[in-house]
Design a protein around this motif. Structure first.
Motif, PDB file in Angstrom:
ATOM      1  N   ASP A  94       0.781  -1.232   0.000  1.00 45.38           N
ATOM      2  CA  ASP A  94       0.000   0.000   0.000  1.00 45.38           C
ATOM      3  C   ASP A  94       0.820   1.293   0.000  1.00 45.38           C
ATOM      4  N   GLU A  95       2.115   1.142  -0.114  1.00 45.61           N
ATOM      5  CA  GLU A  95       2.959   2.337  -0.175  1.00 45.61           C
ATOM      6  C   GLU A  95       2.939   2.903  -1.590  1.00 45.61           C
ATOM      7  N   GLU A  96       3.281   4.177  -1.690  1.00 44.42           N
ATOM      8  CA  GLU A  96       3.358   4.756  -3.019  1.00 44.42           C
ATOM      9  C   GLU A  96       4.583   4.241  -3.764  1.00 44.42           C
ATOM     10  N   ILE A  97       4.366   3.917  -5.023  1.00 41.69           N
ATOM     11  CA  ILE A  97       5.486   3.483  -5.854  1.00 41.69           C
ATOM     12  C   ILE A  97       6.202   4.738  -6.345  1.00 41.69           C
ATOM     13  N   SER A  98       7.499   4.729  -6.287  1.00 47.91           N
ATOM     14  CA  SER A  98       8.243   5.941  -6.644  1.00 47.91           C
ATOM     15  C   SER A  98       7.976   6.358  -8.089  1.00 47.91           C
ATOM     16  N   ALA A  99       7.980   7.670  -8.299  1.00 47.48           N
ATOM     17  CA  ALA A  99       7.697   8.209  -9.627  1.00 47.48           C
ATOM     18  C   ALA A  99       8.699   7.696 -10.653  1.00 47.48           C
ATOM     19  N   ARG A 100       9.924   7.517 -10.212  1.00 53.31           N
ATOM     20  CA  ARG A 100      10.958   7.043 -11.120  1.00 53.31           C
ATOM     21  C   ARG A 100      10.654   5.624 -11.602  1.00 53.31           C
ATOM     22  N   ARG A 101      10.210   4.811 -10.665  1.00 50.28           N
ATOM     23  CA  ARG A 101       9.872   3.425 -10.996  1.00 50.28           C
ATOM     24  C   ARG A 101       8.676   3.379 -11.944  1.00 50.28           C
ATOM     25  N   LEU A 102       7.693   4.215 -11.654  1.00 49.35           N
ATOM     26  CA  LEU A 102       6.487   4.233 -12.485  1.00 49.35           C
ATOM     27  C   LEU A 102       6.792   4.722 -13.897  1.00 49.35           C
ATOM     28  N   LYS A 103       7.767   5.601 -13.984  1.00 52.37           N
ATOM     29  CA  LYS A 103       8.123   6.116 -15.293  1.00 52.37           C
ATOM     30  C   LYS A 103       8.754   5.006 -16.127  1.00 52.37           C
ATOM     31  N   ALA A 104       9.585   4.215 -15.472  1.00 53.32           N
ATOM     32  CA  ALA A 104      10.252   3.121 -16.176  1.00 53.32           C
ATOM     33  C   ALA A 104       9.300   1.950 -16.403  1.00 53.32           C
ATOM     34  N   LEU A 105       8.434   1.700 -15.429  1.00 47.54           N
ATOM     35  CA  LEU A 105       7.491   0.578 -15.500  1.00 47.54           C
ATOM     36  C   LEU A 105       6.089   1.089 -15.231  1.00 47.54           C
ATOM     37  N   PRO A 106       5.439   1.631 -16.249  1.00 50.97           N
ATOM     38  CA  PRO A 106       4.139   2.294 -16.018  1.00 50.97           C
ATOM     39  C   PRO A 106       3.075   1.356 -15.466  1.00 50.97           C
ATOM     40  N   PHE A 107       3.223   0.051 -15.689  1.00 49.23           N
ATOM     41  CA  PHE A 107       2.188  -0.836 -15.149  1.00 49.23           C
ATOM     42  C   PHE A 107       2.679  -1.636 -13.956  1.00 49.23           C
ATOM     43  N   ALA A 108       3.677  -1.106 -13.283  1.00 52.28           N
ATOM     44  CA  ALA A 108       4.166  -1.766 -12.076  1.00 52.28           C
ATOM     45  C   ALA A 108       3.058  -1.804 -11.023  1.00 52.28           C
ATOM     46  N   ALA A 109       2.860  -2.981 -10.431  1.00 53.32           N
ATOM     47  CA  ALA A 109       1.808  -3.120  -9.417  1.00 53.32           C
ATOM     48  C   ALA A 109       2.414  -3.138  -8.022  1.00 53.32           C
ATOM     49  N   LEU A 110       3.724  -3.318  -7.987  1.00 55.43           N
ATOM     50  CA  LEU A 110       4.391  -3.447  -6.696  1.00 55.43           C
ATOM     51  C   LEU A 110       5.514  -2.429  -6.576  1.00 55.43           C
ATOM     52  N   CYS A 111       5.784  -2.020  -5.347  1.00 61.18           N
ATOM     53  CA  CYS A 111       6.930  -1.159  -5.125  1.00 61.18           C
ATOM     54  C   CYS A 111       8.188  -2.010  -5.274  1.00 61.18           C
ATOM     55  N   ARG A 112       9.298  -1.349  -5.284  1.00 62.02           N
ATOM     56  CA  ARG A 112      10.538  -2.048  -5.544  1.00 62.02           C
ATOM     57  C   ARG A 112      10.817  -3.160  -4.533  1.00 62.02           C
ATOM     58  N   THR A 113      10.595  -2.854  -3.294  1.00 59.97           N
ATOM     59  CA  THR A 113      10.872  -3.828  -2.240  1.00 59.97           C
ATOM     60  C   THR A 113      10.019  -5.087  -2.409  1.00 59.97           C
ATOM     61  N   CYS A 114       8.717  -4.876  -2.601  1.00 58.01           N
ATOM     62  CA  CYS A 114       7.818  -6.027  -2.760  1.00 58.01           C
ATOM     63  C   CYS A 114       8.139  -6.795  -4.035  1.00 58.01           C
ATOM     64  N   GLN A 115       8.487  -6.061  -5.090  1.00 56.03           N
ATOM     65  CA  GLN A 115       8.824  -6.699  -6.355  1.00 56.03           C
ATOM     66  C   GLN A 115      10.036  -7.611  -6.170  1.00 56.03           C
ATOM     67  N   GLU A 116      11.026  -7.109  -5.460  1.00 58.85           N
ATOM     68  CA  GLU A 116      12.232  -7.905  -5.254  1.00 58.85           C
ATOM     69  C   GLU A 116      11.931  -9.153  -4.440  1.00 58.85           C
ATOM     70  N   ASP A 117      11.056  -9.017  -3.472  1.00 56.50           N
ATOM     71  CA  ASP A 117      10.637 -10.182  -2.697  1.00 56.50           C
ATOM     72  C   ASP A 117      10.014 -11.231  -3.612  1.00 56.50           C
ATOM     73  N   THR A 118       9.093 -10.767  -4.463  1.00 57.17           N
ATOM     74  CA  THR A 118       8.403 -11.669  -5.377  1.00 57.17           C
ATOM     75  C   THR A 118       9.389 -12.322  -6.325  1.00 57.17           C
ATOM     76  N   GLU A 119      10.308 -11.512  -6.859  1.00 62.33           N
ATOM     77  CA  GLU A 119      11.255 -12.041  -7.827  1.00 62.33           C
ATOM     78  C   GLU A 119      12.137 -13.128  -7.237  1.00 62.33           C
ATOM     79  N   THR A 120      12.504 -12.963  -6.009  1.00 57.21           N
ATOM     80  CA  THR A 120      13.325 -13.983  -5.363  1.00 57.21           C
ATOM     81  C   THR A 120      12.559 -15.300  -5.326  1.00 57.21           C
ATOM     82  N   THR A 121      11.293 -15.224  -4.969  1.00 57.72           N
ATOM     83  CA  THR A 121      10.452 -16.422  -4.919  1.00 57.72           C
ATOM     84  C   THR A 121      10.294 -17.019  -6.309  1.00 57.72           C
ATOM     85  N   VAL A 122       9.966 -16.163  -7.268  1.00 58.57           N
ATOM     86  CA  VAL A 122       9.740 -16.630  -8.631  1.00 58.57           C
ATOM     87  C   VAL A 122      10.999 -17.271  -9.195  1.00 58.57           C
TER      88      VAL A 122
END
Ligand SMILES: [Zn+2]
Length: 149
Positions: A94-122
């Protein structure tokens, strides 16, 4: 699901929606051409080598198609979030995704931290699958060469 709302100003909304729509069409187009190039199973008997090349091509195309469909649904979800005012908020924490991240990944659903968590699992899952497949192939190869007289 009580997510906080964030007002996206109209101009930003319009730009985002247009961009997501463009991406959507682009991916859909690629998906369609991929479907068209997939070899049709016509019940033709081919030798094993031919078959395995075809299988490989099909497999790669399938993987590509799957990737594209995933992108497509991610774009759809981003559009939906844009509509309901949760765009730019992490779906996980529920945190805001950084503007920089959104610019690079406009359809990002997760913030960087959560994304990295998911990626490790995946990644761990993917490696386990690749290993299982490799093992299966090795057995296959062993059986084949072993059966030759
Ligand atoms: Zn998060």
């Amino acid at each position: 699901m009580a997510q906080k709302k964030r007002s996206v100003d109209r101009e930003r909304y319009r730009v985002l929606k247009e961009m997501l729509g463009d991406r959507r069409r682009e991916v859909q187009e690629k998906l369609r051409s991929l479907r068209e190039t997939l070899p049709v199973e016509a019940g033709v008997v081919r030798d094993a080598e031919e078959q395995s090349v075809d299988d490989f091509v099909t497999e790669v195309d399938m993987a590509l198609m799957q990737m594209k469909s995933e992108t497509l649904s991610r774009i759809d979800q981003a559009i939906a979030r844009l509509e309901n005012g949760t765009y730019g908020l992490c779906q996980e924490c529920d945190e805001e995704i950084s503007a920089r991240r959104l610019k690079a990944l406009p359809f990002a659903a997760l913030c960087r931290t959560c994304q990295e968590d998911t990626e490790t699992t995946v990644r761990a899952e993917r490696e386990a699958r690749a290993f299982a497949r490799l093992q299966k192939e090795l057995v296959h190869v062993t059986l084949r060469t072993g059966g030759r007289r």
